[in-house]
Design an enzyme around this catalytic site. Structure first.
Site, PDB file in Angstrom:
ATOM      1  N   ASN A 170       1.007  -1.206   0.147  1.00 36.94           N
ATOM      2  CA  ASN A 170      -0.119   0.056  -0.085  1.00 36.94           C
ATOM      3  C   ASN A 170       0.768   1.262  -0.018  1.00 36.94           C
ATOM      4  OD1 ASN A 170      -2.765   1.194   0.470  1.00 36.94           O
ATOM      5  ND2 ASN A 170      -2.038   1.813   2.144  1.00 36.94           N
ATOM      6  N   GLU A 235      -7.570   4.614   0.603  1.00 34.91           N
ATOM      7  CA  GLU A 235      -7.494   5.565   1.498  1.00 34.91           C
ATOM      8  C   GLU A 235      -8.100   6.865   0.911  1.00 34.91           C
ATOM      9  OE1 GLU A 235      -4.108   6.213   3.798  1.00 34.91           O
ATOM     10  OE2 GLU A 235      -3.693   4.024   3.935  1.00 34.91           O
TER      11      GLU A 235
HETATM   12  C1  XIL Z   1      -3.659   8.845   9.637  1.00 37.00           C
HETATM   13  C2  XIL Z   1      -4.880   8.669  10.446  1.00 37.00           C
HETATM   14  O1  XIL Z   1      -5.854   8.942   9.519  1.00 37.00           O
HETATM   15  C3  XIL Z   1      -4.519   9.679  11.452  1.00 37.00           C
HETATM   16  O2  XIL Z   1      -5.775   9.606  12.478  1.00 37.00           O
HETATM   17  C4  XIL Z   1      -3.259   9.246  12.240  1.00 37.00           C
HETATM   18  O3  XIL Z   1      -2.957  10.461  13.215  1.00 37.00           O
HETATM   19  C5  XIL Z   1      -2.266   9.446  11.034  1.00 37.00           C
HETATM   20  O4  XIL Z   1      -2.441   8.317  10.332  1.00 37.00           O
HETATM   21  N1  XIL Z   1      -1.436   6.900   5.261  1.00 37.00           N
HETATM   22  C6  XIL Z   1      -1.795   5.776   5.764  1.00 37.00           C
HETATM   23  C7  XIL Z   1      -2.908   6.181   7.014  1.00 37.00           C
HETATM   24  O5  XIL Z   1      -1.489   4.603   5.325  1.00 37.00           O
HETATM   25  O6  XIL Z   1      -2.579   5.089   7.997  1.00 37.00           O
HETATM   26  C8  XIL Z   1      -2.717   7.535   7.355  1.00 37.00           C
HETATM   27  O7  XIL Z   1      -3.810   7.597   8.411  1.00 37.00           O
HETATM   28  C9  XIL Z   1      -2.975   8.311   6.415  1.00 37.00           C
HETATM   29  C10 XIL Z   1      -1.905   8.300   5.473  1.00 37.00           C
END
Ligand code: XIL
Length: 299
Positions: A170, A235
């Site tokens: 990922n 995401e």
């Molecule tokens: C982010 C979360 O949304 C937040 O709550 C946390 O503080 C930091 O991480 N890439 C990823 C996710 O793979 O795990 C991240 O999530 C955003 C960027």
């Protein structure tokens, strides 16, 4: 169909969201979650700093609560994430001995995947290992101490731990086919497939700006799929939630047979990690935004 999950299921796909355990008690939040989404990613609760805060001491309780919510509501889970340089406790990042780090990494993967065996559809085995603007791996304790081979080692360990889970790599900034980082990941996946290293899927985080996905996004998805892996949008969030940008993103996935599902990174704008960017499908009160309608129509 009248919900995102049902609409996606119409073409054999899923529609998911990131979930925070602390919000499950908010009925506005959980009502939308259980009405619209049939895949869940724990936003933070399966990260290393939560599940193994000190060596050999595992804390699965927060993630277990999310997994049981999912199971009670017919939702599947993506596991996020096993090996990542961020949200990594300092007891790991300070390891300098290769044998120690290899054993710590493999134990972390095996223990977490064994705990959730049969309950996780797809795992992000390695997250964000490549450097921006480059075809190479980024500096991290894993890369610095173990070398490039840590990614392969992680996937081999993961396959042994839960042979029926879909194993994903990922990352972000790999959506544009013409970016060096995309080419770096593509070369790695091609090499893994040619040598029989177990990888089943590539996750495209898809944290987009106001202009949405790059014009080449569908090309990127289909080129990766042609290597023999599933692709997933893992995401998704888009600054100011442009309807066109959301539509383009959904269409790119639907046009690629091996694009198996889409996950948005939160439910309401107020749930987003991108504070002030209003990037999600529901407003702060839980009302459907125009982007919601655009996605439902495109699915
Ligand atoms: C982010 C979360 O949304 C937040 O709550 C946390 O503080 C930091 O991480 N890439 C990823 C996710 O793979 O795990 C991240 O999530 C955003 C960027």
């Amino acid at each position: 169909a009248t919900t995102l999950g049902a609409a996606a299921a119409g073409s054999g796909r899923y529609f998911g969201t990131a979930v925070s355990l602390s919000k499950l008690g908010d009925s506005t939040y959980s009502t939308i979650l259980d009405r619209e989404f049939n895949m869940i990613t724990a936003e933070n609760e399966m990260k290393w700093d939560t599940i193994e805060p000190s060596r050999g001491s595992f804390n699965f309780a927060p993630a277990d609560s999310i997994v049981s919510h999912a199971s009670a509501h017919g939702q599947r889970m993506r596991g996020h994430t096993l090996v990542w340089h961020s949200q990594l406790p300092s007891w790991v990042s300070s390891i300098t001995d290769a044998d120690t780090l290899r054993s710590v990494m493999n134990n972390h993967i095996t223990t977490a995947m064994t705990h959730y065996k049969g309950k996780i559809y797809a795992w992000d085995v390695v997250n964000e290992a490549f450097a921006d603007g480059s075809t190479q791996l980024r500096s991290s304790v894993f890369e610095n101490v173990l070398g490039n081979g840590f990614v392969e080692e992680a996937f081999r360990t993961a396959r042994n731990a839960d042979p029926s889970a879909t194993l994903c790599y990922n990352d972000y900034n790999i959506e544009n086919w013409f970016d060096a980082k995309t080419q770096g990941v593509y070369s790695m996946v091609k090499d893994f497939k040619s040598r029989g290293v177990p990888i089943d899927c590539v996750g495209f985080q898809s944290h987009f700006g106001t202009s949405g996905p790059p014009a080449s996004f569908q090309t990127t998805l289909s080129n990766f799929a042609a290597l023999g892996v599933d692709v997933q949008i893992t995401e998704l969030d888009i600054a100011e939630a442009s309807t066109t940008a959301y539509t383009d993103t959904v269409r790119a996935c639907l046009n690629v047979a091996r694009c198996t599902g889409i996950t948005v990174w939160g439910i309401r704008d107020s749930d987003s990690w991108r504070t002030g960017e209003n990037p999600l499908l529901f407003d702060n009160s839980g009302n459907k935004k125009p982007a919601y309608g655009a996605v439902l129509t495109a699915l």
